[in-house]
Design a protein around this motif. Structure first.
Motif, mmCIF file in Angstrom:
data_model
loop_
_atom_site.group_PDB
_atom_site.id
_atom_site.type_symbol
_atom_site.label_atom_id
_atom_site.label_comp_id
_atom_site.label_asym_id
_atom_site.label_seq_id
_atom_site.Cartn_x
_atom_site.Cartn_y
_atom_site.Cartn_z
ATOM 1 N N LYS A 384 -12.918 -0.078 51.176
ATOM 2 C CA LYS A 384 -11.981 -0.157 51.974
ATOM 3 C C LYS A 384 -11.463 -0.970 52.110
ATOM 4 C CE LYS A 384 -10.418 1.679 56.653
ATOM 5 N NZ LYS A 384 -11.091 2.009 57.929
ATOM 6 N N ARG A 385 -11.663 -2.108 52.562
ATOM 7 C CA ARG A 385 -11.145 -4.158 51.994
ATOM 8 C C ARG A 385 -10.336 -3.550 51.272
ATOM 9 N NH1 ARG A 385 -14.468 -9.815 53.532
ATOM 10 N NH2 ARG A 385 -11.874 -10.313 54.993
ATOM 11 N N TYR A 386 -10.861 -3.187 50.162
ATOM 12 C CA TYR A 386 -10.833 -3.975 48.600
ATOM 13 C C TYR A 386 -9.868 -3.080 48.507
ATOM 14 C CZ TYR A 386 -13.254 -8.421 49.516
ATOM 15 O OH TYR A 386 -13.737 -9.401 49.088
ATOM 16 N N SER A 387 -9.246 -1.748 48.523
ATOM 17 C CA SER A 387 -8.823 -0.719 48.221
ATOM 18 C C SER A 387 -7.285 -0.690 47.027
ATOM 19 C CB SER A 387 -8.553 0.423 49.324
ATOM 20 O OG SER A 387 -8.611 -0.105 50.253
ATOM 21 N N GLY A 388 -6.943 -2.116 48.609
ATOM 22 C CA GLY A 388 -5.728 -1.874 48.130
ATOM 23 C C GLY A 388 -5.092 -2.254 45.948
ATOM 24 N N TRP A 389 -6.297 -2.934 45.359
ATOM 25 C CA TRP A 389 -6.873 -3.700 44.092
ATOM 26 C C TRP A 389 -7.073 -2.444 43.320
ATOM 27 C CZ3 TRP A 389 -4.914 -7.988 42.682
ATOM 28 C CH2 TRP A 389 -5.453 -8.901 43.811
ATOM 29 N N ASP A 390 -7.038 -0.746 44.019
ATOM 30 C CA ASP A 390 -7.145 0.043 43.077
ATOM 31 C C ASP A 390 -5.742 0.705 42.978
ATOM 32 O OD1 ASP A 390 -10.013 0.095 43.261
ATOM 33 O OD2 ASP A 390 -10.034 1.437 45.264
ATOM 34 N N LYS A 415 10.547 -5.672 49.511
ATOM 35 C CA LYS A 415 9.671 -6.058 50.938
ATOM 36 C C LYS A 415 7.830 -6.217 51.790
ATOM 37 C CE LYS A 415 14.136 -4.859 52.506
ATOM 38 N NZ LYS A 415 14.682 -4.789 51.364
ATOM 39 N N ILE A 416 7.704 -6.777 50.985
ATOM 40 C CA ILE A 416 6.059 -6.835 51.421
ATOM 41 C C ILE A 416 5.748 -7.851 52.850
ATOM 42 C CG2 ILE A 416 3.245 -7.574 50.172
ATOM 43 C CD1 ILE A 416 4.259 -6.572 47.687
ATOM 44 N N GLU A 417 5.262 -7.204 53.767
ATOM 45 C CA GLU A 417 4.812 -8.244 54.359
ATOM 46 C C GLU A 417 3.596 -8.153 54.802
ATOM 47 O OE1 GLU A 417 6.696 -10.640 56.056
ATOM 48 O OE2 GLU A 417 8.858 -10.389 54.660
ATOM 49 N N PRO A 418 2.115 -8.074 54.732
ATOM 50 C CA PRO A 418 1.207 -8.214 55.093
ATOM 51 C C PRO A 418 0.964 -8.530 56.196
ATOM 52 C CG PRO A 418 1.136 -9.477 52.825
ATOM 53 C CD PRO A 418 2.886 -9.971 53.368
ATOM 54 N N GLN A 419 0.349 -7.629 57.177
ATOM 55 C CA GLN A 419 -0.211 -7.681 57.951
ATOM 56 C C GLN A 419 -1.780 -7.701 58.633
ATOM 57 O OE1 GLN A 419 1.952 -7.114 61.028
ATOM 58 N NE2 GLN A 419 3.208 -7.628 59.148
#
Length: 435
Positions: A384-390, A415-419
């Motif tokens: 889940k922690r690395y799921s963005g890389w999928d 408009k990427i603003e990481p949270q």
């Protein structure tokens, strides 16, 4: 020679057993994740701490008073040690052993005599291995005890020492190959320097890389199938060790194109002294494709020295086994008990108690790690922690065709603003504690 008071092989009796010399958790035939405990753990008894160490330390002399340490004939003493090694393996029901050349035979007056002594004892070992159905996990050469190695072995400023090491390693590798050893370890012990005011660090690093290349070439020449292993060793005895940790050795392997032939023999005590954890070094070696074998022990954390105590900490061993399983387990490697009983533990059977207790602790670590993997919660949290890389657009950032300006343009366009998101460390630590 009658040495151990206990005469029967140690058996598995289960967690409720009150027998001090019985396995409570290590059941060799028990299947864990499709493989027996015996095959998962691949235990080995080391020659040096078990049979050669007399119980001394920098502040006190011998405490064990073993008979073979005082025999007038050093070759007779070597024969006694060989007999006792296989009695130890029988009593512990362990399949493998390990040695330095100087462990098994006396050095003699010169290298020719040393080689002859090693070869003679190797013949005895070969017969005992066949008789008792035991195997050699790995052999190595002792290139640190003799005063000729006071400034290092392969990295010594004296080219004659470099040449001597080549001859010694050749013979040790020949003997290991002849005994069917599954690996060969490169462990100089003093590959480092004390001060830069008398050192050419670049020259010594090149010596180390070339020496290792020569060993790999010879391995292929004689048809030795197992990997060459390097054991990372920080801080001691030199002020600056070239073989400090997995990461530093990886750099040398890549520089000389040796990463396919050389793997790591990682020790817990050395990992701690390098400022790492045991599981970190295993995970890093695995991720780099150079995980090979383990020397199993623990250090005295308050001492800051290589105390080589038997591994007994089940939570630590659980994390260690988790990384071993994630690495795919052992192939030619195993768990060598590079550990010594305390110098006050002077009874022969203390050696058996130490191994049995540590084997049980490792077995509990294996069972815990298998439960963690079967439960799936820890792996699910990591996924889940690395799921963005999928996502395809994020995977593309790691491709060779990616560019910094294109990534920056996507950030502005979307408009990427990481949270920030919680890593949930305490939750996961609680999860592990409740295995």
């Amino acid at each position: 020679m009658n040495f151990y008071l206990h005469k029967d092989a140690v058996k598995y009796e289960g967690p409720n057993s009150q027998n001090a010399l019985a396995f409570k958790w290590y059941n060799p035939s028990q299947q864990v994740m499709g493989k027996s405990m015996r095959d998962h753990l691949r235990f080995a008894v080391c020659y040096w701490h078990t049979l050669c160490w007399p119980g001394g330390d920098p502040f006190g002399g011998e405490t064990f008073n073993r008979e073979w340490h005082h025999m007038a004939d050093p070759m007779k003493a070597a024969e006694v040690k060989a007999e006792l090694m296989f009695e130890t393996l029988r009593l512990l029901d362990i399949d493998y052993f390990t040695f330095h050349d100087l462990d098994i035979a006396p050095e003699g007056k010169n290298l020719q005599e040393f080689n002859a002594n090693v070869s003679a004892i190797a013949k005895i070992l070969e017969k005992q291995m066949a008789k008792h159905n035991k195997k050699l996990l790995w052999g190595t050469a002792n290139m640190f005890s003799n005063r000729r190695f006071m400034a290092g072995a392969a990295t010594n400023p004296d080219p004659d020492v470099f040449a001597y090491c080549a001859a010694q390693v050749k013979h040790a590798l020949d003997v290991t190959h002849g005994l069917g050893g599954e690996n060969y370890v490169m462990w100089g012990g003093r590959e480092g320097y004390e001060t830069l005011i008398n050192t050419r660090i670049g020259h010594e690093l090149h010596q180390a890389g070339r020496f290792l290349s020569l060993v790999v070439d010879y391995k292929h020449k004689i048809g030795f199938k197992g990997p060459i292993l390097i054991e990372p060793k920080p801080k001691e005895p030199s002020t600056h060790q070239y073989d400090y940790d997995v990461a530093s050795i990886w750099g040398m392997l890549k520089s000389y194109g040796l990463e396919k032939d050389v793997k790591m023999n990682i020790e817990q005590n050395h990992a701690i002294l390098a400022g790492h954890t045991f599981e970190h070094e295993i995970a890093l070696a695995s991720s780099l494709g150079i995980f090979g074998s383990l020397d199993l022990n623990r250090g005295g954390y308050q001492v800051g020295w290589d105390t080589d105590q038997f591994a007994m900490n089940v939570p630590e061993l659980t994390l260690m086994m988790l990384e071993v399983i994630r690495a795919g387990g052992f192939t030619t490697g195993g768990m060598n008990f590079d550990a010594k009983i305390r110098r006050q533990s002077i009874d022969p059977d203390d050696l058996l108690h130490a191994h049995v207790a540590s084997m049980d602790a490792c077995a509990r670590g294996l069972l815990n790690a298998a439960k963690i993997i079967a439960d799936g919660k820890l792996d699910a949290e990591i996924a889940k922690r690395y799921s963005g890389w999928d996502k395809p657009e994020n995977k593309a950032m790691l491709d060779k065709g990616a560019s910094l300006d294109a990534i920056a343009a996507r950030v502005h366009k979307d408009k990427i603003e990481p949270q920030p998101r919680s890593a949930r460390q305490e939750y996961l630590e609680g999860l592990l504690n409740n295995v």
